[in-house]
Design a protein around this motif. Structure first.
Motif, PDB file in Angstrom:
ATOM      1  N   ASP A  77       0.911  -1.278   0.028  1.00 41.97           N
ATOM      2  CA  ASP A  77       0.024  -0.180  -0.009  1.00 41.97           C
ATOM      3  C   ASP A  77       0.881   1.227   0.095  1.00 41.97           C
ATOM      4  O   ASP A  77       0.495   2.335  -0.301  1.00 41.97           O
ATOM      5  CB  ASP A  77      -1.160  -0.093   1.229  1.00 41.97           C
ATOM      6  N   GLY A  78       2.038   1.222   0.263  1.00 41.47           N
ATOM      7  CA  GLY A  78       3.189   2.323   0.179  1.00 41.47           C
ATOM      8  C   GLY A  78       2.992   2.938   1.490  1.00 41.47           C
ATOM      9  O   GLY A  78       3.749   4.005   1.694  1.00 41.47           O
ATOM     10  N   LYS A  79       2.129   2.558   2.345  1.00 41.08           N
ATOM     11  CA  LYS A  79       1.728   3.689   3.618  1.00 41.08           C
ATOM     12  C   LYS A  79       2.409   3.014   4.747  1.00 41.08           C
ATOM     13  O   LYS A  79       2.293   3.665   6.082  1.00 41.08           O
ATOM     14  CB  LYS A  79       0.295   3.901   3.792  1.00 41.08           C
ATOM     15  N   SER A  80       2.541   1.689   4.666  1.00 43.25           N
ATOM     16  CA  SER A  80       2.773   1.011   6.105  1.00 43.25           C
ATOM     17  C   SER A  80       4.488   0.148   6.096  1.00 43.25           C
ATOM     18  O   SER A  80       4.713  -0.093   5.011  1.00 43.25           O
ATOM     19  CB  SER A  80       1.778  -0.239   6.034  1.00 43.25           C
ATOM     20  N   VAL A  81       5.046   0.433   7.039  1.00 44.63           N
ATOM     21  CA  VAL A  81       6.293  -0.192   7.152  1.00 44.63           C
ATOM     22  C   VAL A  81       6.112  -1.301   8.212  1.00 44.63           C
ATOM     23  O   VAL A  81       5.488  -0.954   9.344  1.00 44.63           O
ATOM     24  CB  VAL A  81       7.424   0.850   7.493  1.00 44.63           C
ATOM     25  N   ILE A  82       7.085  -2.465   7.997  1.00 41.10           N
ATOM     26  CA  ILE A  82       7.131  -3.686   9.072  1.00 41.10           C
ATOM     27  C   ILE A  82       8.272  -3.535   9.463  1.00 41.10           C
ATOM     28  O   ILE A  82       9.633  -3.386   8.819  1.00 41.10           O
ATOM     29  CB  ILE A  82       6.897  -4.915   8.135  1.00 41.10           C
ATOM     30  N   VAL A  83       8.664  -3.771  10.491  1.00 39.70           N
ATOM     31  CA  VAL A  83       9.674  -3.558  11.518  1.00 39.70           C
ATOM     32  C   VAL A  83       9.949  -4.909  12.119  1.00 39.70           C
ATOM     33  O   VAL A  83       9.307  -5.428  12.773  1.00 39.70           O
ATOM     34  CB  VAL A  83       9.863  -2.797  12.555  1.00 39.70           C
ATOM     35  N   ASP A  84      10.697  -5.753  11.318  1.00 29.99           N
ATOM     36  CA  ASP A  84      11.132  -7.143  11.550  1.00 29.99           C
ATOM     37  C   ASP A  84      12.291  -7.510  12.298  1.00 29.99           C
ATOM     38  O   ASP A  84      13.256  -7.336  11.805  1.00 29.99           O
ATOM     39  CB  ASP A  84      10.914  -8.066  10.421  1.00 29.99           C
ATOM     40  N   PRO A  85      12.254  -7.766  13.671  1.00 31.01           N
ATOM     41  CA  PRO A  85      13.628  -8.087  14.413  1.00 31.01           C
ATOM     42  C   PRO A  85      14.395  -9.253  14.002  1.00 31.01           C
ATOM     43  O   PRO A  85      13.845 -10.242  14.012  1.00 31.01           O
ATOM     44  CB  PRO A  85      13.043  -7.995  15.811  1.00 31.01           C
ATOM     45  N   ILE A  86      15.623  -9.108  13.812  1.00 31.20           N
ATOM     46  CA  ILE A  86      16.517 -10.274  13.441  1.00 31.20           C
ATOM     47  C   ILE A  86      16.673 -10.845  15.082  1.00 31.20           C
ATOM     48  O   ILE A  86      16.759 -12.115  15.076  1.00 31.20           O
ATOM     49  CB  ILE A  86      17.729  -9.753  12.619  1.00 31.20           C
ATOM     50  N   ASP A  87      17.035 -10.081  15.753  1.00 27.99           N
ATOM     51  CA  ASP A  87      17.539 -10.527  17.161  1.00 27.99           C
ATOM     52  C   ASP A  87      16.059 -10.891  18.138  1.00 27.99           C
ATOM     53  O   ASP A  87      15.212  -9.982  17.808  1.00 27.99           O
ATOM     54  CB  ASP A  87      18.421  -9.605  17.844  1.00 27.99           C
ATOM     55  N   SER A  88      15.980 -11.892  18.560  1.00 26.30           N
ATOM     56  CA  SER A  88      15.023 -12.126  19.463  1.00 26.30           C
ATOM     57  C   SER A  88      14.815 -11.224  20.770  1.00 26.30           C
ATOM     58  O   SER A  88      15.866 -10.959  21.259  1.00 26.30           O
ATOM     59  CB  SER A  88      14.973 -13.539  19.998  1.00 26.30           C
ATOM     60  N   PHE A  89      13.654 -10.836  21.292  1.00 29.30           N
ATOM     61  CA  PHE A  89      13.707  -9.796  22.482  1.00 29.30           C
ATOM     62  C   PHE A  89      14.013 -11.025  23.564  1.00 29.30           C
ATOM     63  O   PHE A  89      13.340 -12.160  23.676  1.00 29.30           O
ATOM     64  CB  PHE A  89      12.211  -9.486  22.508  1.00 29.30           C
ATOM     65  N   LYS A  90      14.576 -10.484  24.489  1.00 27.71           N
ATOM     66  CA  LYS A  90      14.856 -11.136  26.091  1.00 27.71           C
ATOM     67  C   LYS A  90      13.686 -11.120  26.886  1.00 27.71           C
ATOM     68  O   LYS A  90      13.173 -10.049  27.040  1.00 27.71           O
ATOM     69  CB  LYS A  90      16.181 -10.562  26.688  1.00 27.71           C
ATOM     70  N   GLU A  91      13.310 -11.993  27.612  1.00 33.92           N
ATOM     71  CA  GLU A  91      12.333 -11.881  28.791  1.00 33.92           C
ATOM     72  C   GLU A  91      12.898 -10.935  29.674  1.00 33.92           C
ATOM     73  O   GLU A  91      13.799 -10.824  30.078  1.00 33.92           O
ATOM     74  CB  GLU A  91      12.351 -13.482  29.425  1.00 33.92           C
ATOM     75  N   GLY A  92      11.539 -10.106  30.025  1.00 32.19           N
ATOM     76  CA  GLY A  92      11.737  -9.243  31.243  1.00 32.19           C
ATOM     77  C   GLY A  92      12.441  -8.135  30.939  1.00 32.19           C
ATOM     78  O   GLY A  92      12.812  -7.072  31.654  1.00 32.19           O
TER      79      GLY A  92
END
Length: 253
Positions: A77-92
């Motif tokens: 749609d040209g209006k939306s950006v996806i931010v896809d993390p390569i590194d996993s988020f850590k718990e807490g």
């Protein structure tokens, strides 16, 4: 104008015709996530200038200020950006999503201010621990159970209390057991919005036996069997009374 952040975690931003010499951040309300590979979708109101969709304008940092490696994609749609993390988020651990006001639309409009949003990666409760697995209570008396929800960094530690047989016992939302009649039942502590639960067996009897206690071994045996105690030794009595004070203090918290 800024739109409301919806439950699907889609961020919506309005691009406006303002020049801005220096970066300034609007802080959005913090969020919690459970997915360790959470993908963010940022939705704008205008077609974006693709040259401004760069990882130095839209990025994620941890609480120490270190960048989280991420890929950026513009949707069809040209209006939306996806931010896809390569590194996993850590718990807490707490993180921050930044959207710079250097992001532009095709017709040159920019954000009034950059956006900064914090989020915390959490899990639902993994286990519940009660202070007692079994307890004997006299008719006409009461008992309070205490509970620990693990791991410690779980934000939602709310516990739903339930008596398996309300004709024998009732239980308050703070774990206080009230006797209704003699018999045996279970008190259940269940984590809110989880399937995790723990049980305490409750035996309600007409009268609990009292045993004489002369040393710590006898005291431990009496407590384990749910008996009342008549303590003859002053040191044992003092230690027992102090322990009761500490328990009562914990229950008041």
């Amino acid at each position: 104008m800024k739109k409301i952040l919806v439950l699907t975690m889609i961020l919506s931003i309005f691009l406006c015709s303002f020049s801005y010499a220096q970066e300034s951040w609007i802080e959005w309300k913090n969020k919690t996530i459970e997915d360790l590979d959470k993908t963010w979708t940022i939705k704008f109101d205008n077609i974006l200038d693709k040259s401004t969709i760069q990882d130095y304008y839209i990025f994620i940092k941890n609480i120490d200020g270190n960048l989280v490696n991420s890929d950026l994609f513009i949707k069809d749609d040209g209006k939306s950006v996806i931010v896809d993390p390569i590194d996993s988020f850590k718990e807490g651990e707490e993180y921050y999503l930044y959207i710079s006001n250097n992001v532009k639309s095709e017709d040159g409009k920019i954000l009034r201010k950059g956006v900064k949003m914090s989020f915390l990666r959490i899990l639902k409760a993994k286990s519940i621990v009660l202070n007692k697995e079994e307890v004997s209570i006299e008719v006409g008396s009461a008992e309070r159970l205490t509970v620990a929800v693990l791991p410690d960094y779980v934000i939602n530690k709310k516990v739903i209390w339930k008596s398996e047989n309300k004709k024998i016992t009732k239980v308050s939302n703070k774990g206080k057991i009230t006797v209704v009649s003699s018999g045996t039942t279970d008190i259940i502590a269940k984590g809110e919005n989880t399937e995790i639960e723990e049980r305490c067996k409750v035996i309600v009897i007409d009268q609990i036996p009292t045993v004489e206690v002369d040393n710590f071994d006898q005291l431990f045996d009496a407590i384990e069997n749910g008996y009342k105690v008549d303590i003859n030794d002053d040191k044992v009595k003092e230690a027992y009374e102090r322990a009761e004070e500490i328990i009562n203090e914990v229950m008041m918290i």
